[in-house]
Write an enzyme that holds these catalytic residues in place. Structure first.
Site, short mmCIF file in Angstrom:
data_model
loop_
_atom_site.label_atom_id
_atom_site.label_comp_id
_atom_site.label_asym_id
_atom_site.label_seq_id
_atom_site.Cartn_x
_atom_site.Cartn_y
_atom_site.Cartn_z
CD GLU A 55 -2.84 1.40 0.28
OE1 GLU A 55 -3.31 2.54 0.11
OE2 GLU A 55 -3.19 0.43 -0.41
CE1 TYR A 63 7.37 10.47 2.01
CE2 TYR A 63 7.65 10.10 4.35
CZ TYR A 63 7.66 10.95 3.27
OH TYR A 63 8.01 12.26 3.43
CB VAL A 64 12.42 6.97 2.53
CG1 VAL A 64 13.65 7.39 3.31
CG2 VAL A 64 12.41 5.48 2.26
N GLY A 110 19.39 4.06 0.29
CA GLY A 110 19.07 2.64 0.14
C GLY A 110 18.03 2.13 1.12
CB ILE A 111 16.22 3.69 3.97
CG1 ILE A 111 17.50 4.03 4.74
CG2 ILE A 111 15.09 3.31 4.93
CD1 ILE A 111 17.42 5.31 5.55
CG ASN A 166 7.51 9.10 -7.90
OD1 ASN A 166 8.68 9.34 -8.22
ND2 ASN A 166 7.18 8.69 -6.70
CE LYS A 167 6.39 10.66 -16.42
NZ LYS A 167 5.22 9.89 -16.73
CE1 TYR A 226 9.28 1.08 -6.48
CE2 TYR A 226 7.60 2.35 -7.61
CZ TYR A 226 8.27 2.02 -6.45
OH TYR A 226 7.93 2.63 -5.28
CD GLU A 241 -0.75 -7.91 -17.78
OE1 GLU A 241 -1.82 -8.12 -17.18
OE2 GLU A 241 0.31 -8.52 -17.52
#
Length: 166
Positions: free
Chosen positions: A86, A89-90, A98-99, A127-128, A134, A146
């Site tokens: 869901e 967030y950092v 790297g967190i 959020n490119k 990802y 899809e």
């Protein structure tokens, strides 16, 4: 900054006040400052009460929570058990260390350990940087690949539909 003081662990009920603060930070980052409607008490009940609706990992610098990953299990009639992330967030002062990757990897390991068939989440289109990150790890953008469309029924419309008045 040194990462040696950062630890990642399962969230505890007493973390909920700090998690709510991080949820609001995420909403502000997403340009949705009025989005969150939860209190720490509701979060405690839903995550640590009799029926646990979610699980959460937190990254800590001492007693201060600096990041979180909130997830839950769901079920696909095509594939069986899945995990849905869901939120990840950092807080800004701890980014690019790297967190977030460590939290995401721990969530992925939970999915593997629980024999989930997939790990799903959504990412805002603007959020490119995150989208490219990802994709670099092998993720697939289902909207593009899809043509899946995400729908939501909420609030008065949800109640009206459930009560057969819409």
């Amino acid at each position: 900054m040194d990462n040696s003081t950062i630890s990642i662990r399962d969230a505890k009920p007493e973390d909920c006040d700090q998690i709510i603060t991080l949820i609001q930070e995420l909403a502000n980052f997403a340009n949705m400052p009025n989005g969150p409607k939860l209190s720490a008490d509701v979060l405690r009940k839903d995550g640590f009460g009799e029926e646990k609706m979610f699980r959460c990992l937190v990254a800590c610098d001492g007693d201060c929570l600096v990041a979180y990953a909130l997830y839950f299990f769901n079920y696909s009639t095509w594939e069986g058990v899945n995990l849905y992330l869901e939120d990840l967030y950092v807080t800004p002062a701890y980014r690019h260390r790297g967190i977030g990757t460590k939290l995401w990897r721990k969530v992925a390991q939970v999915a593997v350990d629980r024999k989930c068939n997939r790990l799903d989440w959504v990412c805002l289109g603007w959020n490119k940087q995150s989208i490219e990150f990802y994709k670099s790890k092998g993720s697939v953008n289902l909207t593009l690949d899809e043509d899946w469309n995400l729908f939501r029924l909420s609030g008065d419309n949800l109640r009206a539909f459930a009560n057969n008045s819409q």
